[in-house]
Design an enzyme around this catalytic site. Structure first.
Site: not given
Length: 156
Positions: A9, A68-69, A71, A98-99, A109, A132, A136
């Site tokens: 929501h 967003g944490n 999620e 990089h990822n 928010r 590189r 990883r």
């Protein structure tokens, strides 16, 4: 590109606007909910979106909530998902470079709508650098997920 999108929501308003933006850029958007700003539990929407990315049904995913944490945490529990929590254009760019982030999480928010749209566009346009960073990324899925047996460990 086929892109999964999901929110609770607290991210619903941005989900709607980002979906419109993605469609206007020619992407096929698959909406996993939520369907309103009525209170909802984000794992019910985020996990299926992340699973669609992991299975290859969708090439990328965008997940949204208040911060967003949570999620990002739910998405990253799905093997094969590399979800970057993005609060800036630079975070989105580095998440890709990089990822090889195949999912991003944005907090409605935490950033303005204009910044959220810029984050999404940057993430879409930025390639993975490889080099590189590639070895990883390969290590991500080589490690067992907490609670899963590692190779050679007995399953009870």
């Amino acid at each position: 590109m086929r892109i999964a999108i999901a929110s609770d929501h607290a991210g619903f308003r941005y989900k709607q606007r980002i979906s419109e933006e993605l469609a206007s850029l020619g992407h096929d958007v698959v909406d996993f909910g939520a369907d309103s700003e009525d209170q909802s539990d984000y794992p019910l929407f985020i996990r299926p979106a992340a699973e669609a990315v992991a299975s290859g049904d969708c090439e990328r995913g965008v997940v949204l909530g208040g911060s967003g944490n949570g999620e990002a945490m739910v998405a990253n529990r799905v093997r094969g998902v590399r979800c970057a929590l993005c609060w800036s254009v630079e975070a989105a760019e580095l998440g890709r470079r990089h990822n090889d982030a195949n999912v991003i999480s944005i907090g409605q928010r935490m950033v303005s709508l204009d910044l959220a749209l810029a984050i999404v566009r940057t993430w879409l346009d930025t390639p993975f650098d490889g080099g590189r960073h590639a070895h990883r990324i390969a290590q991500f899925d080589a490690q067992p997920i907490f609670g899963e047996p590692s190779s050679g460990e007995a399953v009870h």
